[in-house]
Design an enzyme around this catalytic site. Structure first.
Site, PDB file in Angstrom:
ATOM      1  N   VAL A 190      -7.051   3.050   1.874  1.00 40.62           N
ATOM      2  CA  VAL A 190      -6.468   2.472   0.671  1.00 40.62           C
ATOM      3  C   VAL A 190      -7.533   1.567   0.059  1.00 40.62           C
ATOM      4  O   VAL A 190      -7.615   0.387   0.356  1.00 40.62           O
ATOM      5  CB  VAL A 190      -5.178   1.700   0.993  1.00 40.62           C
ATOM      6  CG1 VAL A 190      -4.435   1.365  -0.293  1.00 40.62           C
ATOM      7  CG2 VAL A 190      -4.278   2.484   1.934  1.00 40.62           C
ATOM      8  N   HIS A 243      -6.348 -13.124   4.562  1.00 44.53           N
ATOM      9  CA  HIS A 243      -5.248 -12.248   4.130  1.00 44.53           C
ATOM     10  C   HIS A 243      -4.441 -11.803   5.339  1.00 44.53           C
ATOM     11  O   HIS A 243      -4.795 -12.102   6.476  1.00 44.53           O
ATOM     12  CB  HIS A 243      -5.793 -11.027   3.382  1.00 44.53           C
ATOM     13  CG  HIS A 243      -6.710 -10.180   4.215  1.00 44.53           C
ATOM     14  ND1 HIS A 243      -8.025 -10.505   4.431  1.00 44.53           N
ATOM     15  CD2 HIS A 243      -6.488  -9.044   4.907  1.00 44.53           C
ATOM     16  CE1 HIS A 243      -8.583  -9.601   5.217  1.00 44.53           C
ATOM     17  NE2 HIS A 243      -7.673  -8.703   5.530  1.00 44.53           N
ATOM     18  N   ASP A 268      25.486   4.295  14.092  1.00 37.46           N
ATOM     19  CA  ASP A 268      24.146   4.813  13.844  1.00 37.46           C
ATOM     20  C   ASP A 268      23.311   3.701  13.221  1.00 37.46           C
ATOM     21  O   ASP A 268      23.602   3.248  12.114  1.00 37.46           O
ATOM     22  CB  ASP A 268      24.242   6.025  12.902  1.00 37.46           C
ATOM     23  CG  ASP A 268      22.930   6.787  12.828  1.00 37.46           C
ATOM     24  OD1 ASP A 268      21.967   6.382  13.499  1.00 37.46           O
ATOM     25  OD2 ASP A 268      22.886   7.800  12.101  1.00 37.46           O
ATOM     26  N   ILE A 269      22.300   3.251  13.943  1.00 32.68           N
ATOM     27  CA  ILE A 269      21.505   2.115  13.454  1.00 32.68           C
ATOM     28  C   ILE A 269      20.026   2.473  13.327  1.00 32.68           C
ATOM     29  O   ILE A 269      19.543   3.425  13.937  1.00 32.68           O
ATOM     30  CB  ILE A 269      21.651   0.865  14.371  1.00 32.68           C
ATOM     31  CG1 ILE A 269      21.339   1.208  15.833  1.00 32.68           C
ATOM     32  CG2 ILE A 269      23.026   0.247  14.218  1.00 32.68           C
ATOM     33  CD1 ILE A 269      21.379   0.003  16.772  1.00 32.68           C
ATOM     34  N   GLY A 318       0.822   4.598  -2.356  1.00 23.91           N
ATOM     35  CA  GLY A 318       1.092   5.819  -1.591  1.00 23.91           C
ATOM     36  C   GLY A 318       0.218   5.867  -0.347  1.00 23.91           C
ATOM     37  O   GLY A 318      -0.966   6.191  -0.420  1.00 23.91           O
ATOM     38  N   ASP A 326       0.802  -1.226   0.000  1.00 30.94           N
ATOM     39  CA  ASP A 326       0.000   0.000   0.000  1.00 30.94           C
ATOM     40  C   ASP A 326       0.835   1.276   0.000  1.00 30.94           C
ATOM     41  O   ASP A 326       0.377   2.301  -0.493  1.00 30.94           O
ATOM     42  CB  ASP A 326      -0.970  -0.009   1.180  1.00 30.94           C
ATOM     43  CG  ASP A 326      -2.127  -0.989   0.954  1.00 30.94           C
ATOM     44  OD1 ASP A 326      -2.342  -1.392  -0.208  1.00 30.94           O
ATOM     45  OD2 ASP A 326      -2.798  -1.348   1.926  1.00 30.94           O
ATOM     46  N   TYR A 337      -9.842  -0.670   2.644  1.00 28.49           N
ATOM     47  CA  TYR A 337      -9.404  -0.653   4.033  1.00 28.49           C
ATOM     48  C   TYR A 337      -9.109   0.746   4.529  1.00 28.49           C
ATOM     49  O   TYR A 337      -8.585   1.574   3.792  1.00 28.49           O
ATOM     50  CB  TYR A 337      -8.113  -1.473   4.197  1.00 28.49           C
ATOM     51  CG  TYR A 337      -8.382  -2.849   4.724  1.00 28.49           C
ATOM     52  CD1 TYR A 337      -8.634  -3.030   6.082  1.00 28.49           C
ATOM     53  CD2 TYR A 337      -8.407  -3.951   3.897  1.00 28.49           C
ATOM     54  CE1 TYR A 337      -8.912  -4.295   6.577  1.00 28.49           C
ATOM     55  CE2 TYR A 337      -8.684  -5.220   4.382  1.00 28.49           C
ATOM     56  CZ  TYR A 337      -8.934  -5.391   5.725  1.00 28.49           C
ATOM     57  OH  TYR A 337      -9.213  -6.619   6.212  1.00 28.49           O
ATOM     58  N   ASP A 338      -9.396   0.979   5.800  1.00 29.09           N
ATOM     59  CA  ASP A 338      -9.029   2.231   6.451  1.00 29.09           C
ATOM     60  C   ASP A 338      -7.998   1.911   7.525  1.00 29.09           C
ATOM     61  O   ASP A 338      -8.263   1.069   8.395  1.00 29.09           O
ATOM     62  CB  ASP A 338     -10.245   2.874   7.116  1.00 29.09           C
ATOM     63  CG  ASP A 338     -11.302   3.285   6.101  1.00 29.09           C
ATOM     64  OD1 ASP A 338     -11.854   2.395   5.437  1.00 29.09           O
ATOM     65  OD2 ASP A 338     -11.575   4.494   5.991  1.00 29.09           O
ATOM     66  N   HIS A 367      -5.496 -12.138   9.062  1.00 25.71           N
ATOM     67  CA  HIS A 367      -6.920 -11.812   9.155  1.00 25.71           C
ATOM     68  C   HIS A 367      -7.773 -12.933   8.587  1.00 25.71           C
ATOM     69  O   HIS A 367      -7.862 -13.110   7.379  1.00 25.71           O
ATOM     70  CB  HIS A 367      -7.202 -10.485   8.438  1.00 25.71           C
ATOM     71  CG  HIS A 367      -8.555  -9.930   8.739  1.00 25.71           C
ATOM     72  ND1 HIS A 367      -8.932  -8.653   8.418  1.00 25.71           N
ATOM     73  CD2 HIS A 367      -9.637 -10.486   9.341  1.00 25.71           C
ATOM     74  CE1 HIS A 367     -10.185  -8.459   8.806  1.00 25.71           C
ATOM     75  NE2 HIS A 367     -10.631  -9.559   9.358  1.00 25.71           N
TER      76      HIS A 367
END
Ligand SMILES: *[C@@H]1O[C@H](CO)[C@@H](O)[C@H](O)[C@H]1NC(C)=O
Ligand SMILES: *[C@@H]1O[C@H](CO)[C@@H](O)[C@H](O)[C@H]1NC(C)=O
Length: 671
Positions: free
Chosen positions: A403, A461, A611-612, A323, A318, A406-407, A622
């Site tokens: 999307v 899914h 630095d990670i 986007g 998504d 789905y919210d 689901h």
């Protein structure tokens, strides 16, 4: 999937500015509408006139390098870093990566991407693809043959994934639904018809009508309050949130201060909300201490488990395909967010490069749900009863991304105790497969789902969100420590006990040491700064407190799983790398899994005392149940980042009790 039909009502497009742009306040601010206009003009100017097929697939801030930001932040450089934009454009069937410098109005680089995968789809091309189907005679014949009314049909474009093909074209499948008496189109799929559209040519390149299956009834699918018939559920009285003295947070552009926290909030059309530079004020040290350099949802992988011809390819990403920010919807005051919320707008680039606005894309509010920050009642002190209680008030930043069906409700919550809690709520509509079955006793074959209503199968899914968490605990040099709780048998006569548990800690040296699948053994997962110790000598840290979370159980060699390989582990740790932002790669549509978190970590780079970035998978398997029909009540998942030997003591010891407000609440009358 994304659906323009809905989004178009929300996003309105803005006129070019009369004046040239104002100076940006913060180097991490998202591109303003004026800047988006300039990016568009600069890119268009660079393209020869025959390039009229130029489309903007992604436009966002080209983030200044981390050392530049940190130096700017520490006041070592007063000059703001140059404002740059990162553009992914399609031109004459090629993907261009363009960096635009807004301070010099020039193109810094323009490279053609030749690897696998394609950019985010624009709403406009998804919409154009759907329109093609609705004007395609064989498709219209199929609709007529089913006895359906063409004007009640709505269509949506679906990405198709990759299944080992040698060559990929930018192709989508168009799937259609039937309204006719409901707005819940997802409950009324028109099964059996597959329309394939080549997006670059914008032409139908495949059509098949394989079978006729009844479209589920409209009856009982509508979720609008106005359409509900009595008897209705018992109603609640009004509820209000009142802050008589106003909110305790302040906004300065995109910078937010609240209680002991400060951070920056940006909007990105791919990621949605980006939290940056979160630091917490340490009252004992009288200093702001760094916690999270950057946090955002890097990808969201949603594979369906249905192998039929119209379904097997539904393995969506998504963020990278549609986007996650682009699909954000305007939040409705007092409904999506409480009445004490303030709102922020978001801007994105439309396909032609002009800015679009998502009003109220974020809300920011203080949450008080009657919970307790800490408390104690002490009755052992002679002659006294000591009672100290502090209320839990936190600050929430929220976005909702719709999307397609789905919210997703995405919350970042900051607590006075130093905890950052990330929560995602899943609601909206299931993706339904139409079926001839009307009772579960008729089903003798694999249907890949649950019969929820007549002719209505809710497909199995998963949802896997992966968070990019660039923790900088008191500085950038950090290490990842995995502590497991080990049961130890007591031998000998020293104790009447037979067992106890103790903690065994291990510092991960390389990326492969840090892959964690939670479950079998209790573990504490810490990011520490090995160079900073408390007065007691413990390394300062933050720990990840996972909630219930699923990882993928698909086979590693399944094509969708290769592309969404991050979903195999809850935790990954990588050395910070500017180009490793998107867990399933920069180009996800029809990607082949060669630019993924799993692929990067195969180099097994060192992660100790440097630095990670911590990556966390928040996953859901689901299995739909009847309560998910016709719209799902929200199910949530979350995790916390909590200070761990970061402070010398309880950081909210000196949080003062709240002052009682004259109560306007009426009492419940007992009867
Ligand atoms: C430009 O787009 C049109 C349709 O939108 C298409 O017919 C044409 O082939 C495209 N040209 C190139 C060079 O891609
Ligand atoms: C940063 O990541 C990219 C992509 O994984 C890789 O090609 C590059 O070598 C990495 N850079 C460093 C310094 O490791």
């Amino acid at each position: 999937m994304a659906m323009l039909v809905i989004i178009i009502f929300f996003s309105f497009f803005i006129c070019p500015p009369q004046l040239s742009l104002l100076a940006s306040a913060h180097p991490l601010d998202p591109l303003s509408p004026a800047e988006l206009w300039r990016v568009r003009a600069i890119v268009k100017e660079s393209v020869p006139s025959h390039g009229k097929n130029l489309t903007f697939q992604y436009v966002g801030l080209q983030e200044p390098d981390k050392p530049v930001i940190l130096s700017w932040l520490s006041g070592h450089t007063t000059k703001s870093p140059p404002r740059q934009a990162f553009v992914v454009a399609r031109l004459n069937r090629k993907t261009h990566e363009i960096i635009v410098d807004l301070s010099t109005n020039s193109i810094v680089s323009d490279q053609i991407y030749r690897g696998h995968g394609f950019p985010i789809l624009t709403f406009e091309e998804q919409d154009a693809a759907s329109d093609l189907a609705l004007a395609y005679p064989p498709f219209l014949d199929s609709i007529n043959e089913r006895g359906l009314k063409v004007k009640e049909v709505v269509c949506e474009s679906f990405t198709i994934g990759w299944y080992g093909e040698k060559k990929s074209k930018r192709v989508v499948r168009v799937m259609c639904y039937y309204l006719d008496g409901t707005v819940n189109l997802y409950m009324r799929p028109i099964e059996g018809i597959t329309v394939t559209v080549d997006l670059d040519a914008m032409k139908i390149v495949g059509f098949r009508d394989r079978m006729k299956i009844p479209v589920p009834d409209a009856e009982g699918t509508d979720y609008r309050a106005s359409e509900q018939k009595p008897p209705l559920a018992p109603s609640l009285k009004n509820i209000r949130v009142i802050q008589p003295d106003g909110p305790s947070f302040s906004l300065d552009g995109n910078s937010i201060r609240w209680a002991n926290w400060k951070f920056h909030l940006g909007f990105d059309m791919r990621a949605g909300p980006i939290i940056s530079l979160a630091s917490i004020y340490d009252v004992d040290k009288d200093e702001d201490r760094r916690v999270l350099y950057r946090g955002y949802v890097s990808e969201l992988f949603v594979p369906y488990m249905d192998l039929t011809e119209e379904w097997y390819y539904r393995t969506f990403f998504d963020a990278g395909e549609f986007g996650f920010g682009l699909c954000a919807v305007p939040l409705e005051p007092t409904k999506d967010c409480p009445e004490n919320a303030v709102f922020m707008d978001g801007y994105f680039a439309a396909q032609n490069g002009s800015p679009g606005k998502i009003p109220n894309v974020f809300c920011i509010f203080e949450r008080y749900a009657g919970d307790v920050l800490w408390r104690h009642t002490e009755e052992m002190v002679p002659g006294q009863v000591i009672r100290e209680v502090r209320p839990e008030v936190s600050l929430v930043v929220r976005m909702v991304s719709t999307v397609g069906n789905y919210d997703y409700i995405v919350d970042w919550e900051f607590r006075q105790s130093g905890t950052i809690k990330a929560t995602v709520g899943l609601t909206g509509l299931l993706e339904i497969r139409g079926s001839s079955y009307t009772h579960s006793s008729q089903i003798q074959e694999e249907v890949y789902g649950t019969l929820l209503a007549p002719n209505t199968i809710g497909s199995y899914h998963d949802h896997f969100l992966i968070y990019h968490l660039d923790l900088d605990v008191d500085g950038d040099a950090n290490s990842f420590i995995k502590s497991t709780l080990q049961t130890t048998r007591v031998r000998g006569a020293g104790s009447p006990r037979k067992s106890y548990w103790t903690v065994q800690s291990e510092t991960a040296k390389t990326e492969s040491d840090a892959k964690v699948r939670l479950g079998s053994k209790p573990a504490e997962l810490l990011v520490v700064n090995p160079n900073k110790k408390t007065k007691m000598g413990n390394p300062v840290g933050y720990r990840l407190i996972p909630g219930l979370s699923a990882t993928s159980i698909l086979s590693d060699d399944d094509y969708a799983q290769i592309r969404g390989a991050f979903s195999k582990y809850h935790v990954w740790v990588t050395p910070w790398n500017k180009s490793e932002k998107w867990a399933s790669g920069l180009y996800v549509d029809q990607s082949r899994g060669d630019d993924t978190l799993a692929a990067w970590t195969r180099r097994d780079k060192g992660i100790e005392n440097r630095d990670i970035v911590l990556w966390y998978t928040l996953g859901f398997h689901h299995v739909p149940y009847q309560e998910d029909f016709p719209i799902m009540p929200t199910i949530t998942g979350s995790f916390e980042l909590r200070p761990t030997n970061f402070f010398e003591r309880n950081p909210v010891l000196k949080a003062m009790p709240s002052v009682a407000v004259n109560s306007s609440n009426c009492r419940v009358v007992p009867h």
